[in-house]
Design a protein around this motif. Structure first.
Motif, PDB file in Angstrom:
ATOM      1  N   SER A  30      -8.226  -6.791  37.703  1.00  0.00           N
ATOM      2  CA  SER A  30      -7.366  -7.041  36.807  1.00  0.00           C
ATOM      3  C   SER A  30      -7.968  -6.174  35.738  1.00  0.00           C
ATOM      4  CB  SER A  30      -7.873  -8.462  35.882  1.00  0.00           C
ATOM      5  OG  SER A  30      -9.065  -8.632  35.352  1.00  0.00           O
ATOM      6  N   TRP A  31      -6.859  -6.130  34.717  1.00  0.00           N
ATOM      7  CA  TRP A  31      -6.922  -5.146  33.803  1.00  0.00           C
ATOM      8  C   TRP A  31      -6.200  -5.631  32.414  1.00  0.00           C
ATOM      9  CZ3 TRP A  31      -2.602  -2.758  31.727  1.00  0.00           C
ATOM     10  CH2 TRP A  31      -1.495  -2.762  32.642  1.00  0.00           C
ATOM     11  N   THR A  32      -6.544  -5.131  31.374  1.00  0.00           N
ATOM     12  CA  THR A  32      -5.859  -5.311  29.980  1.00  0.00           C
ATOM     13  C   THR A  32      -5.828  -4.175  29.197  1.00  0.00           C
ATOM     14  OG1 THR A  32      -7.040  -7.738  30.257  1.00  0.00           O
ATOM     15  CG2 THR A  32      -6.025  -7.200  28.062  1.00  0.00           C
ATOM     16  N   PHE A  33      -4.638  -3.957  28.802  1.00  0.00           N
ATOM     17  CA  PHE A  33      -4.558  -3.097  27.806  1.00  0.00           C
ATOM     18  C   PHE A  33      -3.971  -3.476  26.324  1.00  0.00           C
ATOM     19  CE2 PHE A  33      -0.792  -0.176  25.819  1.00  0.00           C
ATOM     20  CZ  PHE A  33      -1.719   0.700  25.411  1.00  0.00           C
ATOM     21  N   ASN A  34      -4.818  -3.311  25.243  1.00  0.00           N
ATOM     22  CA  ASN A  34      -4.469  -3.654  24.014  1.00  0.00           C
ATOM     23  C   ASN A  34      -4.045  -2.509  23.022  1.00  0.00           C
ATOM     24  OD1 ASN A  34      -4.455  -4.844  21.538  1.00  0.00           O
ATOM     25  ND2 ASN A  34      -6.349  -6.096  21.604  1.00  0.00           N
ATOM     26  N   PRO A  35      -2.796  -2.410  22.797  1.00  0.00           N
ATOM     27  CA  PRO A  35      -2.233  -1.189  21.903  1.00  0.00           C
ATOM     28  C   PRO A  35      -2.473  -1.577  20.669  1.00  0.00           C
ATOM     29  CG  PRO A  35      -0.430  -2.360  22.721  1.00  0.00           C
ATOM     30  CD  PRO A  35      -1.631  -2.962  23.243  1.00  0.00           C
ATOM     31  N   ALA A  36      -3.268  -2.648  20.022  1.00  0.00           N
ATOM     32  CA  ALA A  36      -3.199  -2.945  18.444  1.00  0.00           C
ATOM     33  C   ALA A  36      -4.764  -2.899  18.301  1.00  0.00           C
ATOM     34  CB  ALA A  36      -2.534  -4.270  18.197  1.00  0.00           C
ATOM     35  N   GLU A  37      -5.692  -2.851  19.149  1.00  0.00           N
ATOM     36  CA  GLU A  37      -7.037  -2.894  18.945  1.00  0.00           C
ATOM     37  C   GLU A  37      -7.518  -1.816  17.807  1.00  0.00           C
ATOM     38  OE1 GLU A  37     -10.808  -4.910  19.751  1.00  0.00           O
ATOM     39  OE2 GLU A  37      -8.970  -5.452  20.711  1.00  0.00           O
ATOM     40  N   ASN A  38      -8.440  -2.095  17.043  1.00  0.00           N
ATOM     41  CA  ASN A  38      -8.886  -1.297  16.107  1.00  0.00           C
ATOM     42  C   ASN A  38      -7.775  -0.906  15.091  1.00  0.00           C
ATOM     43  OD1 ASN A  38     -11.646  -1.287  17.084  1.00  0.00           O
ATOM     44  ND2 ASN A  38     -10.934  -0.023  18.631  1.00  0.00           N
ATOM     45  N   GLU A  39      -6.732  -1.648  15.068  1.00  0.00           N
ATOM     46  CA  GLU A  39      -5.592  -1.343  13.974  1.00  0.00           C
ATOM     47  C   GLU A  39      -6.139  -1.808  12.530  1.00  0.00           C
ATOM     48  OE1 GLU A  39      -1.290  -1.844  15.056  1.00  0.00           O
ATOM     49  OE2 GLU A  39      -1.719  -3.597  13.800  1.00  0.00           O
ATOM     50  N   ALA A  62      -6.578   1.693  20.357  1.00  0.00           N
ATOM     51  CA  ALA A  62      -6.279   1.031  21.671  1.00  0.00           C
ATOM     52  C   ALA A  62      -7.195   0.794  22.400  1.00  0.00           C
ATOM     53  CB  ALA A  62      -4.911   1.753  22.489  1.00  0.00           C
ATOM     54  N   THR A  63      -7.288  -0.115  23.464  1.00  0.00           N
ATOM     55  CA  THR A  63      -8.350  -0.264  24.509  1.00  0.00           C
ATOM     56  C   THR A  63      -7.937  -0.723  25.737  1.00  0.00           C
ATOM     57  OG1 THR A  63      -8.646  -2.709  23.927  1.00  0.00           O
ATOM     58  CG2 THR A  63     -10.082  -1.328  22.786  1.00  0.00           C
ATOM     59  N   ILE A  64      -8.593  -0.548  26.743  1.00  0.00           N
ATOM     60  CA  ILE A  64      -8.264  -0.910  28.089  1.00  0.00           C
ATOM     61  C   ILE A  64      -9.545  -1.464  28.756  1.00  0.00           C
ATOM     62  CG2 ILE A  64      -7.821  -0.130  30.487  1.00  0.00           C
ATOM     63  CD1 ILE A  64      -5.772   1.988  29.401  1.00  0.00           C
ATOM     64  N   GLU A  65      -9.524  -2.643  29.246  1.00  0.00           N
ATOM     65  CA  GLU A  65     -10.464  -3.325  29.794  1.00  0.00           C
ATOM     66  C   GLU A  65     -10.270  -3.661  31.305  1.00  0.00           C
ATOM     67  OE1 GLU A  65     -13.670  -6.840  28.688  1.00  0.00           O
ATOM     68  OE2 GLU A  65     -11.852  -6.375  27.458  1.00  0.00           O
ATOM     69  N   VAL A  66     -11.245  -3.272  32.141  1.00  0.00           N
ATOM     70  CA  VAL A  66     -10.836  -3.496  33.552  1.00  0.00           C
ATOM     71  C   VAL A  66     -11.986  -4.295  34.309  1.00  0.00           C
ATOM     72  CG1 VAL A  66      -9.719  -1.265  34.014  1.00  0.00           C
ATOM     73  CG2 VAL A  66     -12.082  -1.235  34.075  1.00  0.00           C
ATOM     74  N   SER A  67     -11.649  -4.938  34.990  1.00  0.00           N
ATOM     75  CA  SER A  67     -12.817  -5.773  35.712  1.00  0.00           C
ATOM     76  C   SER A  67     -12.328  -5.962  37.176  1.00  0.00           C
ATOM     77  CB  SER A  67     -12.866  -7.053  35.148  1.00  0.00           C
ATOM     78  OG  SER A  67     -11.609  -7.754  35.299  1.00  0.00           O
ATOM     79  N   GLY A  68     -13.665  -5.985  37.980  1.00  0.00           N
ATOM     80  CA  GLY A  68     -13.241  -6.078  39.500  1.00  0.00           C
ATOM     81  C   GLY A  68     -14.620  -6.519  40.204  1.00  0.00           C
ATOM     82  N   LEU A  69     -14.996  -5.964  41.175  1.00  0.00           N
ATOM     83  CA  LEU A  69     -15.982  -6.016  42.008  1.00  0.00           C
ATOM     84  C   LEU A  69     -17.015  -4.864  42.256  1.00  0.00           C
ATOM     85  CD1 LEU A  69     -14.212  -7.966  45.041  1.00  0.00           C
ATOM     86  CD2 LEU A  69     -15.241  -9.023  43.166  1.00  0.00           C
ATOM     87  N   TYR A  70     -18.283  -5.251  42.108  1.00  0.00           N
ATOM     88  CA  TYR A  70     -19.201  -3.923  42.274  1.00  0.00           C
ATOM     89  C   TYR A  70     -19.251  -3.555  43.693  1.00  0.00           C
ATOM     90  CZ  TYR A  70     -23.504  -1.502  42.367  1.00  0.00           C
ATOM     91  OH  TYR A  70     -24.522  -0.551  42.211  1.00  0.00           O
TER      92      TYR A  70
END
Length: 151
Positions: A30-39, A62-70
């Motif tokens: 999964s991943w999440t893009f937040n274009p308003a982070e730190n606005e 902006a931030t991007i958070e990624v998650s998955g498996l090691y």
């Protein structure tokens, strides 16, 4: 009217300690893009606003958070995950910045960020695989570069 694109079609890479050497983040779920982070905004409401709120945006982030498996092969950690966990995450000050890039497989340009990274939590339960993740915080404006296909 276009068709929705698959979330799994996104590619995320980090630049290693060797400039222009990119390491692909593997085993993402999964991943999440937040274009308003730190606005940051400035309130511009005055008596002339007649009771309605007004503002100007003073800073974009902006931030991007990624998650998955090691990921590891025969005890050797995935190169991108290992670089983030053991090298990039231990840098401070000016050295804490690096570069990451991302695109969808249907796109012909990468979006490139100068950014910082924070490793995510790792864990798991009895019958689960170990989780892995990272959060990238953009520093400055993004840039783009063409996708270069190597034979």
């Amino acid at each position: 009217m276009g068709r929705p694109i698959d979330a799994r079609g996104w590619i995320f890479e980090v630049e290693s300690a060797t400039p222009s050497t990119w390491l692909r983040l593997a085993k993402l779920t999964s991943w999440t893009f937040n274009p308003a982070e730190n606005e940051e905004t400035a309130d511009t409401t005055t008596f002339d606003s007649n009771g309605y709120f007004e503002q100007d945006i003073m800073q974009r982030g902006a931030t991007i958070e990624v998650s998955g498996l090691y990921a590891a092969t025969s005890g050797t950690p995935d190169p991108a995950q290992d670089y983030i966990d053991t090298t990039w995450a231990y840098r401070f000050g000016e050295e804490s910045r690096g570069r990451m890039r991302y695109r969808h497989t249907s796109q012909t340009e990468w979006t490139v960020w100068e950014c910082t990274v924070s490793p995510g939590e790792q864990g798991g339960e009895t019958n689960a695989k170990t989780s892995w993740g990272a959060k990238f915080v953009r520093c400055g404006a993004p840039t783009t570069e063409a996708v270069v296909v190597t034979p």
